[in-house]
Design a protein around this motif. Structure first.
Motif, mmCIF file in Angstrom:
data_model
loop_
_atom_site.group_PDB
_atom_site.id
_atom_site.type_symbol
_atom_site.label_atom_id
_atom_site.label_comp_id
_atom_site.label_asym_id
_atom_site.label_seq_id
_atom_site.Cartn_x
_atom_site.Cartn_y
_atom_site.Cartn_z
ATOM 1 N N PHE A 23 -41.089 40.076 15.395
ATOM 2 C CA PHE A 23 -39.879 40.290 14.610
ATOM 3 C C PHE A 23 -38.626 40.034 15.442
ATOM 4 O O PHE A 23 -37.635 39.517 14.937
ATOM 5 N N SER A 24 -38.680 40.386 16.708
ATOM 6 C CA SER A 24 -37.539 40.139 17.580
ATOM 7 C C SER A 24 -37.299 38.643 17.741
ATOM 8 O O SER A 24 -36.166 38.174 17.662
ATOM 9 N N LYS A 25 -38.375 37.901 17.956
ATOM 10 C CA LYS A 25 -38.235 36.454 18.111
ATOM 11 C C LYS A 25 -37.763 35.804 16.814
ATOM 12 O O LYS A 25 -36.928 34.897 16.835
ATOM 13 N N VAL A 61 -46.979 45.873 24.378
ATOM 14 C CA VAL A 61 -46.538 45.643 23.004
ATOM 15 C C VAL A 61 -45.185 44.943 22.991
ATOM 16 O O VAL A 61 -44.940 44.064 22.165
ATOM 17 N N GLU A 62 -44.308 45.315 23.911
ATOM 18 C CA GLU A 62 -42.970 44.736 23.936
ATOM 19 C C GLU A 62 -42.963 43.286 24.404
ATOM 20 O O GLU A 62 -42.011 42.565 24.153
ATOM 21 N N THR A 63 -44.017 42.839 25.085
ATOM 22 C CA THR A 63 -44.030 41.463 25.558
ATOM 23 C C THR A 63 -44.092 40.481 24.401
ATOM 24 O O THR A 63 -43.543 39.392 24.486
ATOM 25 N N ASN A 90 -43.079 40.524 20.618
ATOM 26 C CA ASN A 90 -42.506 41.161 19.449
ATOM 27 C C ASN A 90 -42.083 40.058 18.490
ATOM 28 O O ASN A 90 -41.036 39.443 18.643
#
Length: 112
Positions: A85-87, A79-81, A83
């Motif tokens: 919203f982060s990008k 899932v963290e690979t 994200n």
């Protein structure tokens, strides 16, 4: 800010462990009052040896093993690979930073 967050997290953890301990004590008290062992009354937190000498924990009736934790860790890594919203947040912050920097340089050049 980090110290405040750490203190809050520590406080929440202590409170959660206190609730589990209280539930365990209440279960023990109910068993003592009843006078015999009733399998329908389960403890809040129990540790047992499972298959192949593997430790199993039961928290509020839900069994958790080391394999479950490894599977959840792998799922979280997947899932963290990606994200979105982060990008998007990183792109927005870069845009704002570059815009502010170019405006500053433009105003500085106008005053010279």
């Amino acid at each position: 800010m980090i110290a405040y967050f750490g203190k809050c997290l520590l406080l929440v953890t202590i409170m959660f462990l206190g609730v589990l301990f209280g539930m365990q004590q209440a279960n023990h008290g109910m068993l003592s009052m009843k006078g015999y062992h009733d399998p329908s009354l389960k403890g809040a937190f129990t540790l047992t040896d499972g298959k192949d000498n593997e430790k199993e924990a039961s928290i509020l009736g839900e069994t958790v093993t080391a394999k479950d934790l490894v599977e959840k860790q792998k799922e979280l890594e997947k899932v963290e690979t990606f994200n979105m919203f982060s990008k998007a947040g990183k792109a927005l912050s870069d845009t704002v930073t570059n815009t502010a920097q170019s405006m500053y340089e433009w105003i500085r050049d106008m005053n010279q």
